[in-house]
Design a protein around this motif. Structure first.
Motif, PDB file in Angstrom:
ATOM      1  N   TYR A  49      -1.231  36.172  10.254  1.00  0.00           N
ATOM      2  CA  TYR A  49      -1.555  37.571   9.990  1.00  0.00           C
ATOM      3  C   TYR A  49      -0.657  38.450  10.827  1.00  0.00           C
ATOM      4  O   TYR A  49      -0.343  38.130  11.971  1.00  0.00           O
ATOM      5  CB  TYR A  49      -3.027  37.844  10.340  1.00  0.00           C
ATOM      6  N   LEU A  50      -0.223  39.561  10.244  1.00  0.00           N
ATOM      7  CA  LEU A  50       0.644  40.485  10.952  1.00  0.00           C
ATOM      8  C   LEU A  50       0.344  41.881  10.448  1.00  0.00           C
ATOM      9  O   LEU A  50       0.276  42.112   9.241  1.00  0.00           O
ATOM     10  CB  LEU A  50       2.103  40.120  10.674  1.00  0.00           C
ATOM     11  N   SER A  51       0.163  42.823  11.353  1.00  0.00           N
ATOM     12  CA  SER A  51      -0.122  44.184  10.924  1.00  0.00           C
ATOM     13  C   SER A  51       0.721  45.181  11.726  1.00  0.00           C
ATOM     14  O   SER A  51       1.800  45.550  11.321  1.00  0.00           O
ATOM     15  CB  SER A  51      -1.622  44.474  11.072  1.00  0.00           C
ATOM     16  N   CYS A  52       0.247  45.612  12.906  1.00  0.00           N
ATOM     17  CA  CYS A  52       0.927  46.702  13.627  1.00  0.00           C
ATOM     18  C   CYS A  52       2.262  46.264  14.243  1.00  0.00           C
ATOM     19  O   CYS A  52       3.129  47.082  14.463  1.00  0.00           O
ATOM     20  CB  CYS A  52       0.012  47.254  14.711  1.00  0.00           C
ATOM     21  N   ARG A  53       2.398  45.013  14.589  1.00  0.00           N
ATOM     22  CA  ARG A  53       3.600  44.457  15.241  1.00  0.00           C
ATOM     23  C   ARG A  53       3.880  45.089  16.594  1.00  0.00           C
ATOM     24  O   ARG A  53       4.999  45.062  17.078  1.00  0.00           O
ATOM     25  CB  ARG A  53       4.837  44.614  14.360  1.00  0.00           C
ATOM     26  N   ARG A  54       2.880  45.652  17.202  1.00  0.00           N
ATOM     27  CA  ARG A  54       3.076  46.307  18.499  1.00  0.00           C
ATOM     28  C   ARG A  54       2.045  45.872  19.543  1.00  0.00           C
ATOM     29  O   ARG A  54       1.929  46.498  20.587  1.00  0.00           O
ATOM     30  CB  ARG A  54       2.980  47.822  18.331  1.00  0.00           C
ATOM     31  N   GLY A  55       1.266  44.870  19.235  1.00  0.00           N
ATOM     32  CA  GLY A  55       0.257  44.430  20.187  1.00  0.00           C
ATOM     33  C   GLY A  55      -0.946  45.346  20.283  1.00  0.00           C
ATOM     34  O   GLY A  55      -1.667  45.306  21.281  1.00  0.00           O
ATOM     35  N   MET A  56      -1.155  46.162  19.255  1.00  0.00           N
ATOM     36  CA  MET A  56      -2.230  47.146  19.319  1.00  0.00           C
ATOM     37  C   MET A  56      -3.494  46.727  18.571  1.00  0.00           C
ATOM     38  O   MET A  56      -4.593  47.068  18.984  1.00  0.00           O
ATOM     39  CB  MET A  56      -1.750  48.473  18.717  1.00  0.00           C
ATOM     40  N   CYS A  57      -3.366  46.023  17.454  1.00  0.00           N
ATOM     41  CA  CYS A  57      -4.534  45.797  16.590  1.00  0.00           C
ATOM     42  C   CYS A  57      -5.221  44.454  16.824  1.00  0.00           C
ATOM     43  O   CYS A  57      -6.356  44.278  16.434  1.00  0.00           O
ATOM     44  CB  CYS A  57      -4.121  45.920  15.132  1.00  0.00           C
ATOM     45  N   ALA A  58      -4.509  43.488  17.381  1.00  0.00           N
ATOM     46  CA  ALA A  58      -5.040  42.155  17.672  1.00  0.00           C
ATOM     47  C   ALA A  58      -5.304  41.318  16.425  1.00  0.00           C
ATOM     48  O   ALA A  58      -5.930  40.268  16.522  1.00  0.00           O
ATOM     49  CB  ALA A  58      -6.277  42.214  18.551  1.00  0.00           C
ATOM     50  N   CYS A  59      -4.824  41.755  15.271  1.00  0.00           N
ATOM     51  CA  CYS A  59      -5.021  40.970  14.055  1.00  0.00           C
ATOM     52  C   CYS A  59      -4.261  39.642  14.102  1.00  0.00           C
ATOM     53  O   CYS A  59      -4.643  38.683  13.455  1.00  0.00           O
ATOM     54  CB  CYS A  59      -4.563  41.759  12.837  1.00  0.00           C
ATOM     55  N   CYS A  60      -3.187  39.594  14.854  1.00  0.00           N
ATOM     56  CA  CYS A  60      -2.321  38.410  14.866  1.00  0.00           C
ATOM     57  C   CYS A  60      -2.695  37.442  15.980  1.00  0.00           C
ATOM     58  O   CYS A  60      -1.912  36.548  16.303  1.00  0.00           O
ATOM     59  CB  CYS A  60      -0.870  38.851  15.032  1.00  0.00           C
ATOM     60  N   VAL A  61      -3.857  37.613  16.539  1.00  0.00           N
ATOM     61  CA  VAL A  61      -4.244  36.812  17.695  1.00  0.00           C
ATOM     62  C   VAL A  61      -4.189  35.309  17.387  1.00  0.00           C
ATOM     63  O   VAL A  61      -4.613  34.856  16.324  1.00  0.00           O
ATOM     64  CB  VAL A  61      -5.644  37.248  18.198  1.00  0.00           C
ATOM     65  N   CYS A  69      -3.469  35.064  22.802  1.00  0.00           N
ATOM     66  CA  CYS A  69      -2.478  36.145  22.914  1.00  0.00           C
ATOM     67  C   CYS A  69      -2.253  36.773  21.541  1.00  0.00           C
ATOM     68  O   CYS A  69      -2.655  36.231  20.517  1.00  0.00           O
ATOM     69  CB  CYS A  69      -1.157  35.587  23.438  1.00  0.00           C
ATOM     70  N   THR A  70      -1.630  37.933  21.541  1.00  0.00           N
ATOM     71  CA  THR A  70      -1.219  38.553  20.282  1.00  0.00           C
ATOM     72  C   THR A  70       0.178  38.036  19.957  1.00  0.00           C
ATOM     73  O   THR A  70       1.120  38.197  20.745  1.00  0.00           O
ATOM     74  CB  THR A  70      -1.232  40.091  20.392  1.00  0.00           C
ATOM     75  N   ALA A  71       0.288  37.413  18.793  1.00  0.00           N
ATOM     76  CA  ALA A  71       1.516  36.706  18.422  1.00  0.00           C
ATOM     77  C   ALA A  71       2.725  37.627  18.282  1.00  0.00           C
ATOM     78  O   ALA A  71       3.851  37.221  18.540  1.00  0.00           O
ATOM     79  CB  ALA A  71       1.289  35.944  17.118  1.00  0.00           C
ATOM     80  N   CYS A  72       2.485  38.878  17.909  1.00  0.00           N
ATOM     81  CA  CYS A  72       3.619  39.768  17.628  1.00  0.00           C
ATOM     82  C   CYS A  72       4.357  40.210  18.879  1.00  0.00           C
ATOM     83  O   CYS A  72       5.509  40.636  18.784  1.00  0.00           O
ATOM     84  CB  CYS A  72       3.164  40.975  16.826  1.00  0.00           C
ATOM     85  N   VAL A  73       3.724  40.131  20.030  1.00  0.00           N
ATOM     86  CA  VAL A  73       4.383  40.586  21.260  1.00  0.00           C
ATOM     87  C   VAL A  73       4.509  39.474  22.305  1.00  0.00           C
ATOM     88  O   VAL A  73       4.925  39.729  23.426  1.00  0.00           O
ATOM     89  CB  VAL A  73       3.651  41.806  21.875  1.00  0.00           C
TER      90      VAL A  73
HETATM   91  S1  FES Z   1       0.085  42.687  14.541  1.00  0.00           S
HETATM   92 FE1  FES Z   1      -1.148  44.067  15.639  1.00  0.00          FE
HETATM   93  S2  FES Z   1      -1.325  43.163  17.588  1.00  0.00           S
HETATM   94 FE2  FES Z   1       0.014  41.847  16.513  1.00  0.00          FE
END
Ligand code: FES
Length: 113
Positions: A49-61, A69-73
């Motif tokens: 899962y990937l959404s904000c790509r900034r470590g803000m939403c935690a969807c990619c945990v 961890c949040t995968a995008c950051v």
């Molecule tokens: S996509 Fe939002 S925190 Fe990773």
């Protein structure tokens, strides 16, 4: 770079297996980048899962080398083991149902040192 992904077994989706993948050295910046590359070049059925790509939403945990961890950051490193944060709320591969996590009173601070 080699990573291990704990994901659903295509033959038996109710179970998980460890899959090793070899990735080209193309300057991958994050776990999400690695999962995207895997999905686009090796196996389009990989669930992430990937959404904000900034470590803000935690969807990619995810759980990487045992730590949530949040995968995008989070930088991907050679030999990393990537898996869902919890098996009991897993939807597909690294994707979990975070609404269920809240129901089970899951919190990141549970993992804090
Ligand atoms: S996509 Fe939002 S925190 Fe990773």
């Amino acid at each position: 770079m080699r990573i291990t992904l704990v994901r659903n077994d295509p033959q038996d989706p109710a179970t998980t297996r460890r899959y090793d993948y070899e990735l080209p050295d193309v300057g991958l910046s994050s776990i999400s980048s690695a999962l995207q590359l895997l999905s686009r070049t090796k196996d389009s059925t990989i669930g992430y899962y990937l959404s904000c790509r900034r470590g803000m939403c935690a969807c990619c945990v995810v759980r990487a080398n045992g730590a949530i961890c949040t995968a995008c950051v989070t930088p991907v490193v050679d030999g990393m083991v990537i898996e869902p944060i919890r098996q009991d709320i897993q939807v597909c591969d690294t994707v979990v149902d975070l609404s269920m996590a809240k129901d089970h009173q899951f919190a990141f601070e549970d993992e804090a040192p």
